[in-house]
Scaffold this active site. Structure first.
Site, short mmCIF file in Angstrom:
data_model
loop_
_atom_site.label_atom_id
_atom_site.label_comp_id
_atom_site.label_asym_id
_atom_site.label_seq_id
_atom_site.Cartn_x
_atom_site.Cartn_y
_atom_site.Cartn_z
N LYS A 1 -0.45 4.74 4.56
CA LYS A 1 -1.11 3.92 5.43
C LYS A 1 -0.76 3.69 6.61
O LYS A 1 0.58 3.19 6.82
CB LYS A 1 -1.48 2.58 4.57
N HIS B 1 0.95 -1.26 -0.01
CA HIS B 1 0.01 0.05 0.08
C HIS B 1 0.81 1.39 0.06
O HIS B 1 2.08 1.35 0.27
CB HIS B 1 -0.95 -0.07 1.15
#
Length: 263
Positions: free
Chosen positions: A156, A152
């Site tokens: 995040k 990600h």
């Protein structure tokens, strides 16, 4: 159907607002953000060059103008919104990840008063992938080592991702075991040979990666890979609207995307 969006100034919030504005059966009636957010007081659809008449606010009372709130924020914020939804009798779609056990318990308790769809990933494709993983795990239940890989963007804050955890839980459940008993979260130094029946997790954080997930079933002489890769957040937004529609007319209950999609 009247929709409120939490985190309206964020990347996912804007994607949700755009999706609602393009739908024929949904109407944006509230847009929330945290106190001090730079977009407070501005039109929620201003970034689209549109005038919706809905101003971004930090007042939770705005939730009462909606039939359903869609929330992809942070656990602490989502729990505040959850309490407001219970107070005003507004259903809720929760795509936030990183809840602890107390947070999950609060969501379960709230579902006795309102309808909630709570899922670590709202993408229709991801939920189809979870169904495939359940099938694969039941077939490949011996002689295969399982690894869950996810990547990600650098912003995040939780790891592994909620989707990766759900993938691991799906496989563990198919094997009839709790994930915490068979998961390996980190490897460093002299780890020794791999234990049979464990599920390993690997995490990448960097750049602007929207979300990549791959589960490896590694056997002798072969390897099966089941992957899902997101190139934008549009899939999450469309799945969230599908979840909101599912809740229409439901007075209470806790549901996941597998139920929404009839899987």
């Amino acid at each position: 159907m009247r929709i409120a969006i939490a985190g309206a100034s964020g990347r996912m919030g804007r994607m949700l607002i755009e999706a609602v504005s393009q739908s024929s059966d949904l109407k944006l009636t509230a847009a929330l953000d945290i106190a001090g957010a730079p977009m407070l007081g501005q039109d929620a659809c201003g970034f689209l060059g549109q005038n919706s008449g809905v101003l971004i606010t930090d007042q939770l009372s705005a939730i009462q103008q909606a039939d359903c709130l869609i929330d992809f924020t942070r656990p602490e914020g989502s729990l505040e919104h959850l309490a407001a939804c219970v107070q005003y009798g507004v259903n809720m779609v929760i795509g936030t990840t990183g809840f602890d056990e107390a947070g999950k318990a609060a969501i379960t308790q709230a579902s006795e008063s309102i309808g909630i769809v709570f899922a670590p990933n709202m993408s229709v494709g991801v939920n189809a992938t979870l169904k495939l993983l359940d099938m694969a795990a039941r077939i490949l239940n011996s002689g295969y080592d399982v690894e869950v890989f996810e990547a990600h963007h650098r912003h995040k804050v939780d790891a592994p991702s909620g989707t990766a955890l759900k993938m691991g839980e799906t496989i563990a459940q198919a094997w009839g075991k709790p994930l915490d008993e068979i998961a390996t979260w980190t490897r460093h130094g002299h780890t020794g040979p791999r234990k049979t029946g464990e599920i390993g997790f690997s995490v990448v954080r960097g750049g602007d990666i929207v979300g990549d997930h791959t589960v490896f079933f590694c056997g002798t002489g072969e390897r099966i890979e089941i992957s899902h890769r997101s190139s934008s957040r549009a899939g999450y937004a469309e799945g969230s609207l599908r979840a909101a529609r599912f809740l229409e007319g439901k007075r209470k209950g806790l549901f996941d995307m597998q139920t929404v999609l009839g899987l």
